[in-house]
Design a protein around this motif. Structure first.
Motif, PDB file in Angstrom:
ATOM      1  N   GLY A 178     -14.047  -3.795  15.572  1.00  0.00           N
ATOM      2  CA  GLY A 178     -14.903  -2.281  14.840  1.00  0.00           C
ATOM      3  C   GLY A 178     -14.318  -2.292  13.551  1.00  0.00           C
ATOM      4  N   MET A 179     -13.053  -2.804  12.819  1.00  0.00           N
ATOM      5  CA  MET A 179     -12.548  -3.221  11.373  1.00  0.00           C
ATOM      6  C   MET A 179     -13.972  -3.916  11.299  1.00  0.00           C
ATOM      7  SD  MET A 179      -8.949  -3.966  12.103  1.00  0.00           S
ATOM      8  CE  MET A 179      -8.228  -4.374  10.513  1.00  0.00           C
ATOM      9  N   MET A 180     -14.203  -5.039  11.496  1.00  0.00           N
ATOM     10  CA  MET A 180     -15.037  -6.128  10.583  1.00  0.00           C
ATOM     11  C   MET A 180     -17.027  -5.040  10.908  1.00  0.00           C
ATOM     12  SD  MET A 180     -12.908  -8.373   9.675  1.00  0.00           S
ATOM     13  CE  MET A 180     -12.145  -7.196   9.815  1.00  0.00           C
ATOM     14  N   ASN A 181     -16.467  -4.808  11.456  1.00  0.00           N
ATOM     15  CA  ASN A 181     -18.338  -3.528  12.204  1.00  0.00           C
ATOM     16  C   ASN A 181     -18.445  -2.482  11.127  1.00  0.00           C
ATOM     17  OD1 ASN A 181     -20.583  -2.065  13.258  1.00  0.00           O
ATOM     18  ND2 ASN A 181     -20.784  -4.104  14.547  1.00  0.00           N
ATOM     19  N   GLY A 182     -18.040  -1.684  11.186  1.00  0.00           N
ATOM     20  CA  GLY A 182     -17.843  -0.757  10.489  1.00  0.00           C
ATOM     21  C   GLY A 182     -17.864  -0.507   8.504  1.00  0.00           C
ATOM     22  N   GLY A 183     -17.265  -1.810   8.530  1.00  0.00           N
ATOM     23  CA  GLY A 183     -17.614  -2.327   6.965  1.00  0.00           C
ATOM     24  C   GLY A 183     -18.784  -2.840   6.620  1.00  0.00           C
ATOM     25  N   MET A 184     -19.247  -3.910   7.558  1.00  0.00           N
ATOM     26  CA  MET A 184     -20.381  -4.589   7.262  1.00  0.00           C
ATOM     27  C   MET A 184     -21.456  -4.078   7.700  1.00  0.00           C
ATOM     28  SD  MET A 184     -21.361  -7.713   9.232  1.00  0.00           S
ATOM     29  CE  MET A 184     -21.676  -7.565  10.897  1.00  0.00           C
ATOM     30  N   ALA A 185     -21.437  -2.229   7.561  1.00  0.00           N
ATOM     31  CA  ALA A 185     -22.549  -1.903   8.064  1.00  0.00           C
ATOM     32  C   ALA A 185     -22.557  -0.813   6.748  1.00  0.00           C
ATOM     33  CB  ALA A 185     -22.229  -0.658   9.359  1.00  0.00           C
TER      34      ALA A 185
END
Length: 465
Positions: A119-126
């Motif tokens: 979730g930490m990575m996905n939110g920023g990547m989006a």
């Protein structure tokens, strides 16, 4: 549509970003099937030797998930916590690493930790993917590229439902959903920096080189161009204004407070309705697919309304949010499954369509409300507010234990209040985007820099298309 004019570097970059969005949709929806709770009942079992009675969980449905493996049904809130952890923080390499950790987790604790890290990575990547998809093209194409980006997210939800239908074992499903990310990672490491961002930071030479590269790859040949600065600005690199300017700048402070609540509302209603699909005791896979496919009609509606002078960004956003809330309100008075179109489930799907339209508009609208030099920070703060909505969303369907209508009451109130607050924001349709903070406070800044901004936008459009 811009893809019809030519197929060059910029089109390839957008295709890569759209494919990344599909992958992120699979990761976002993973917990809907992997963490689903099938029907079960508890049985009293006497321990060997005549010991005390213990409660044993027996699942009556043939379904594979983390819940059936570690028998979390007795503590239903734990399943909701794992859904919320995914949205705690808003980077593709680490997401791949942690996503594979989900499939290999030997216990619930490591499973929940892996979802936190993903979730930490996905939110920023989006957020990064959306910003790049906007700033690789001229402003006149922002609504289109933003819509296409969000549309692929809806397609990703439906594709994940199909994948889950054919891969029933949850560990295999988690692994299969992550595999496309490996190829996308190899593509994404070649992406150039945004020329618009480089120009706003005073790195004009680098911006010119990126645009020249785009022109060559798009078959325009090697052209000579010179980006012009606004009067009074220097050619040296402009320092970033910093995150605190969102609180200290009077105009940005008001916009940020309203936008944070709107993003929070969109996320809470959007993910809350989607999570509600996992509680469908009928065909879970069909429900998840429908909650993805129902978003597709929303995007043509967005493109139509937000480009009309009588609707624009502001009124369209407010209308879709209020309509989403009203759909949730009406659904409370209809049976959930009546076998007809006039049912609670149909109204819930219509509410999902409306909030999806609002979610699509708020991405584009927010990009236009923030100057380029602070756009990343502004979208980042709004994205964090969106994560808070995602954190709370899985718990809202569980409120039906208090009253059957409680979840939709919450969705209704949040949607209507967010729509009303959205009317406080200024309209941005057919207005140039501010590049610096100095251009923001004055109502007439559009006229003062219109020549320079129009020149840059026309130049970018010429090179790209």
């Amino acid at each position: 549509v811009c893809f019809c004019f030519s197929f060059g570097l910029i089109q390839l970059l957008k295709l890569v970003l759209l494919a990344v969005t599909i992958y992120m949709a699979c990761q976002s929806m993973l917990i809907v099937l992997v963490g689903a709770v099938p029907e079960y009942h508890t049985e009293s079992v006497t321990e060997k030797g005549g010991g005390d009675l213990t409660q044993s969980v027996a699942f009556t449905e043939d379904f594979s998930s983390i819940v059936t493996e570690v028998k979390l049904s007795g503590d239903s809130h734990i399943g909701n916590i794992s859904k919320s952890i995914f949205f705690l923080f808003s980077a593709l390499f680490f997401e791949l690493l942690f996503a594979y950790g989900t499939a290999l987790a030997p216990n619930y604790e490591l499973f929940a930790l892996s979802r936190l890290l993903v979730g930490m990575m996905n939110g920023g990547m989006a957020l990064i993917c959306f910003i790049l998809s906007q700033e690789y093209v001229g402003k006149s194409y922002w609504a289109l590229t933003g819509t296409l980006t969000n549309m692929t997210f809806a397609v990703g939800i439906a594709l994940f439902a199909v994948l889950g239908y054919y891969i029933r074992q949850w560990r295999n499903l988690a692994t299969a959903a992550n595999c496309p990310g490996v190829l996308l990672f190899l593509f994404c490491i070649t992406l150039p920096e945004s020329p618009r961002w480089l120009f706003s930071r005073g790195r004009t030479n680098q911006a010119e080189r990126v645009l020249q590269s785009f022109a060559v790859r798009n078959g325009k040949g090697r052209i000579t161009l010179k980006l012009r600065r606004t009067p009074g600005s220097s050619g040296s690199e402009v320092p970033s204004p910093g995150l605190l300017v969102l609180a200290t700048h009077s105009v940005l402070r008001c916009r940020t407070v309203v936008l944070m609540y709107v993003w929070y509302a969109c996320s809470l209603v959007y993910y809350g309705l989607t999570m509600n699909a996992s509680e469908d005791k009928g065909n879970r896979y069909l429900s998840v697919a429908m909650y993805g496919l129902v978003e597709l009609p929303a995007y043509p509606l967005c493109i139509y309304f937000i480009n009309k002078t009588w609707a624009g960004r502001r009124k369209s956003l407010a209308s879709f949010l209020i309509l989403a809330g009203l759909c949730c309100l009406i659904s409370m008075f209809l049976p959930v499954q009546s076998g007809s179109w006039a049912s609670g489930s149909s109204l819930a799907l219509l509410g999902k369509l409306m909030v999806s339209a609002a979610f699509n508009i708020v991405y584009v609208y927010t990009s236009e409300l923030y100057p380029t030099v602070i756009r990343n920070a502004g979208l980042g703060v709004c994205s964090m507010s969106c994560r808070v909505g995602g954190i709370l969303a899985p718990f809202v369907p569980s409120m039906k234990v208090l009253h059957a209508s409680m979840p939709f009451t919450v969705f209704c109130l949040i949607g209507v209040t967010a729509g009303a607050l959205g009317l406080l924001l200024p309209e941005t349709l057919n207005k140039p985007v501010a590049e610096t903070l100095e251009e923001l406070p004055s109502p007439g800044y559009q006229r003062m820099i219109e020549t320079q901004v129009t020149y840059i936008v026309d130049l970018i459009n010429c090179i790209y298309f």
